[in-house]
Design a protein around this motif. Structure first.
Motif, short mmCIF file in Angstrom:
data_model
loop_
_atom_site.label_atom_id
_atom_site.label_comp_id
_atom_site.label_asym_id
_atom_site.label_seq_id
_atom_site.Cartn_x
_atom_site.Cartn_y
_atom_site.Cartn_z
N ARG A 301 92.23 95.44 31.50
CA ARG A 301 91.18 95.29 32.51
C ARG A 301 90.38 94.01 32.28
O ARG A 301 90.10 93.25 33.22
N ILE A 302 89.97 93.78 31.04
CA ILE A 302 89.18 92.59 30.73
C ILE A 302 89.95 91.32 31.04
O ILE A 302 89.43 90.38 31.65
N ASN A 303 91.21 91.27 30.63
CA ASN A 303 92.04 90.08 30.87
C ASN A 303 92.24 89.83 32.36
O ASN A 303 92.16 88.68 32.84
N GLN A 304 92.49 90.90 33.12
CA GLN A 304 92.67 90.75 34.57
C GLN A 304 91.37 90.30 35.23
O GLN A 304 91.37 89.48 36.16
N ARG A 305 90.25 90.83 34.75
CA ARG A 305 88.93 90.47 35.29
C ARG A 305 88.67 88.98 35.07
O ARG A 305 88.25 88.26 36.00
N ILE A 306 88.93 88.52 33.85
CA ILE A 306 88.70 87.10 33.53
C ILE A 306 89.63 86.21 34.34
O ILE A 306 89.20 85.20 34.92
N ASP A 307 90.91 86.58 34.40
CA ASP A 307 91.88 85.78 35.15
C ASP A 307 91.51 85.68 36.62
O ASP A 307 91.65 84.61 37.25
N LYS A 308 91.05 86.79 37.18
CA LYS A 308 90.71 86.82 38.61
C LYS A 308 89.59 85.83 38.92
O LYS A 308 89.70 85.02 39.86
N PHE A 309 88.53 85.86 38.13
CA PHE A 309 87.40 84.99 38.42
C PHE A 309 87.69 83.53 38.05
O PHE A 309 87.19 82.62 38.71
#
Length: 317
Positions: A301-309
């Motif tokens: 979740r954290i990695n996807q959140r960072i990648d998205k932004f």
């Protein structure tokens, strides 16, 4: 009596005729059922046509509709239980930012959000939904508490911006929002952010870093309001309609720019016409999003959140 905006006047006229027709039927015992059905169908069709042809400025107006549900309205309509928590443990409790733990259909979670007021007294108490630094620090304190107890976080965003007063700047408004941005990226629990009204500037962004960022159909999300943009570019608020068009701030605009993850449809005519229906839609969206996100590990979740932004605004020539 419902409140009608300027572009809703044709609908208001038909609904006034419908009310007169029903009153006539009650007083004279005349059967007007067929006329009532035709008029109701006309109202539905007119609302559909109006919704399909709304300008960006008209959607901004709908997002500010005085009858539109606010954060506490959704909490009351969606939650079986809600325990509000107060204070940032440093300065005071900010009434413009509300939050607490709740239970929705057996799923416990934290809900936070800006809260506006219905009348003059409430608006002054809630500071028109414009949070001070202690409001953002309270939100972060509650989010860290939710993380500690492994509870999903739902942020309902509806603000014309963070409070711009001198005292707010003295107490570190910029630092408080910046810290929230940093910390929300690293939260280990699912984070769902939903713009339910106005999403203006850093005041909105301060609680809008999430795994899912969604917008209700008649809301807006931008670095600046149309009025403020107009006053800067044209030295007048009279060009707010042009500013709204240039800012491309609606939910469909944000989707095309890949700045949000999805749009939540509102009941026909807008959320202000049926609070319960809108709350039911929102509840299903929240529970569905939590169910999807809980299948991922915290690291994913954290990695996807960072990648998205980090991918926002990136382009190649």
């Amino acid at each position: 009596m419902p409140t009608y905006l300027d572009f809703e006047k044709p609908v208001a006229e038909l609904e006034s005729k419908l009310a007169e027709l029903k009153k006539l039927a009650d007083t004279t015992q005349v059967d007007v059922s067929e006329a009532v059905i035709r008029l109701e169908d006309s109202i539905i069709q007119l609302r559909k046509d109006t919704a399909q042809n709304l300008t960006r400025w008209q959607r901004v107006q709908l997002s500010r509709h005085p009858d539109r549900p606010y954060t506490l309205d959704y909490i009351e309509l969606m939650c079986e239980e809600f325990i509000e928590l107060h204070g940032d443990r440093t300065v005071r409790d900010d009434p413009a930012m509300v939050g607490g733990f709740c239970n929705i259909d057996g799923q416990s979670m934290l809900i936070i959000g800006q809260q506006k007021g219905r009348n003059t007294k409430q608006r002054q108490h809630r500071n028109f939904g414009m949070a001070n630094p202690e409001g953002y620090r309270k939100a972060l304190r509650l989010m860290k508490l939710a993380e500690k107890f492994n509870k999903p976080i739902v942020a309902l965003i509806d603000t014309p911006g963070a409070f711009p007063g001198l005292e707010a700047e003295e107490r570190g408004q910029g630092e408080a929002i910046a810290r929230n941005l940093k910390e929300m990226f690293m939260l280990k629990v699912p984070v769902i952010c939903i713009i339910i009204g106005e999403g203006a500037s850093g005041g909105a962004l301060g609680i809008a870093i999430g795994d899912r960022v969604l917008m209700l159909e008649n809301t807006w999300y931008s670095v600046i309001s149309p009025e403020s943009c107009s006053s800067i570019l044209w030295r007048s608020w009279n060009f707010k309609e042009q500013a709204a068009e240039a800012l491309r701030l609606t939910a469909s605009d944000m989707t095309m720019a890949k700045l949000i993850d999805g749009i939540v449809e509102e009941p026909l005519g807008g959320a202000h016409l049926d609070h319960q229906a809108m709350a039911n839609i929102l509840k299903n969206v929240i529970l569905g999003s939590i169910n999807e996100l809980q299948k991922l590990t915290p690291e994913e979740r954290i990695n996807q959140r960072i990648d998205k932004f980090c991918s926002m605004g990136v382009f190649t020539e």
